[in-house]
Write a protein that holds these residues in place. Sequence first.
Motif, short mmCIF file in Angstrom:
data_model
loop_
_atom_site.label_atom_id
_atom_site.label_comp_id
_atom_site.label_asym_id
_atom_site.label_seq_id
_atom_site.Cartn_x
_atom_site.Cartn_y
_atom_site.Cartn_z
N GLY A 156 -1.65 -2.62 8.60
CA GLY A 156 -2.79 -3.50 8.36
C GLY A 156 -3.37 -3.36 6.97
N VAL A 157 -3.57 -2.12 6.53
CA VAL A 157 -4.17 -1.89 5.22
C VAL A 157 -3.22 -2.31 4.10
CG1 VAL A 157 -5.07 -0.11 3.67
CG2 VAL A 157 -5.73 -0.11 6.06
N THR A 158 -1.94 -1.96 4.21
CA THR A 158 -1.00 -2.36 3.16
C THR A 158 -0.82 -3.87 3.14
OG1 THR A 158 0.92 -1.98 4.59
CG2 THR A 158 0.31 -0.20 3.10
N GLY A 159 -0.87 -4.49 4.31
CA GLY A 159 -0.76 -5.95 4.38
C GLY A 159 -1.92 -6.64 3.71
N CYS A 160 -3.12 -6.09 3.87
CA CYS A 160 -4.31 -6.66 3.23
C CYS A 160 -4.22 -6.57 1.71
CB CYS A 160 -5.58 -5.94 3.69
SG CYS A 160 -6.06 -6.34 5.36
N ILE A 161 -3.70 -5.46 1.23
CA ILE A 161 -3.64 -5.26 -0.22
C ILE A 161 -2.50 -6.05 -0.84
CG2 ILE A 161 -3.13 -3.55 -2.01
CD1 ILE A 161 -4.82 -1.61 -0.40
N SER A 162 -1.33 -6.01 -0.22
CA SER A 162 -0.17 -6.66 -0.84
C SER A 162 -0.06 -8.14 -0.48
CB SER A 162 1.12 -5.93 -0.47
OG SER A 162 1.29 -5.92 0.93
N GLY A 163 -0.82 -8.60 0.50
CA GLY A 163 -0.73 -10.00 0.93
C GLY A 163 -1.15 -10.99 -0.13
N GLY A 164 -0.20 -11.48 -0.90
CA GLY A 164 -0.48 -12.52 -1.87
C GLY A 164 -0.99 -12.04 -3.22
N ARG A 165 -1.22 -10.74 -3.38
CA ARG A 165 -1.70 -10.24 -4.67
C ARG A 165 -0.60 -9.46 -5.36
NH1 ARG A 165 -7.11 -7.16 -4.41
NH2 ARG A 165 -6.69 -6.59 -2.27
N SER A 166 -0.76 -9.29 -6.66
CA SER A 166 0.26 -8.55 -7.41
C SER A 166 0.04 -7.05 -7.35
CB SER A 166 0.26 -9.02 -8.87
OG SER A 166 -1.00 -8.79 -9.45
N ALA A 167 -1.09 -6.60 -6.81
CA ALA A 167 -1.37 -5.17 -6.70
C ALA A 167 -0.43 -4.54 -5.68
CB ALA A 167 -2.81 -4.95 -6.27
N ARG A 168 0.02 -3.33 -5.98
CA ARG A 168 0.86 -2.59 -5.05
C ARG A 168 0.02 -1.51 -4.39
NH1 ARG A 168 6.17 -0.64 -7.87
NH2 ARG A 168 6.86 -0.40 -5.71
N PRO A 169 0.11 -1.36 -3.07
CA PRO A 169 -0.66 -0.35 -2.38
C PRO A 169 -0.24 1.07 -2.80
CG PRO A 169 0.32 -1.91 -0.83
CD PRO A 169 0.92 -2.18 -2.17
N VAL A 170 -1.22 1.90 -3.14
CA VAL A 170 -0.98 3.28 -3.55
C VAL A 170 -1.56 4.19 -2.46
CG1 VAL A 170 -1.48 5.03 -5.31
CG2 VAL A 170 -1.10 2.66 -5.99
N TRP A 171 -0.74 5.14 -2.00
CA TRP A 171 -1.13 6.01 -0.90
C TRP A 171 -2.46 6.72 -1.16
CZ3 TRP A 171 -0.73 6.67 4.00
CH2 TRP A 171 -1.17 7.85 4.57
N ALA A 172 -2.64 7.30 -2.33
CA ALA A 172 -3.85 8.07 -2.62
C ALA A 172 -5.11 7.23 -2.43
CB ALA A 172 -3.79 8.63 -4.04
N LYS A 173 -4.99 5.95 -2.71
CA LYS A 173 -6.16 5.07 -2.59
C LYS A 173 -6.31 4.49 -1.19
CE LYS A 173 -6.11 4.05 -7.48
NZ LYS A 173 -6.12 3.04 -8.53
N LEU A 174 -5.23 4.50 -0.40
CA LEU A 174 -5.27 3.94 0.95
C LEU A 174 -5.64 4.96 2.01
CD1 LEU A 174 -1.99 1.84 1.08
CD2 LEU A 174 -4.27 1.09 0.48
#
Length: 130
Positions: A32-50
């Motif tokens: 859910g969290v990675t989907g929210c971040i990567s869904g349509g944006r160019s940002a890549r989810p980073v573990w330390a921040k998630l």
Amino acid sequence: EGPSASTAISKPHLPLPAKYQLLLRVLSAVDGVTGCISGGRSARPVWAKLATSIAAVTGRTVTTSHLDLIDAFLPGAYRREECRVVHQGKRIKSFYIELPMDGVVGQEELQARKDQLHASLLSHVEAEHR
């Protein structure tokens, strides 16, 4: 004619231990969290921040060992790529974490992943009790 769906559903099985139920919650939270971040944006989810968001969703501190266990029961569950990021004012080693499928991922795919992990965990529990 094969067994009906109701027969398959009513098959008794062992309940999952709490540690495996936690893995299901972690998978759902990370997805859910990675989907929210990567869904349509160019940002890549980073573990330390998630990690803090995932901990808030699961109610538990989630570590990379949880991800390793998920990968053991659901091989290829996540793509990980090491990186260095600035987090809380310090430059640290972390990793990008992404779902293995590209593009927008729907609820059906996420539920299928959760079902696959559940089946794998259940199979493992049943094998331990034979």
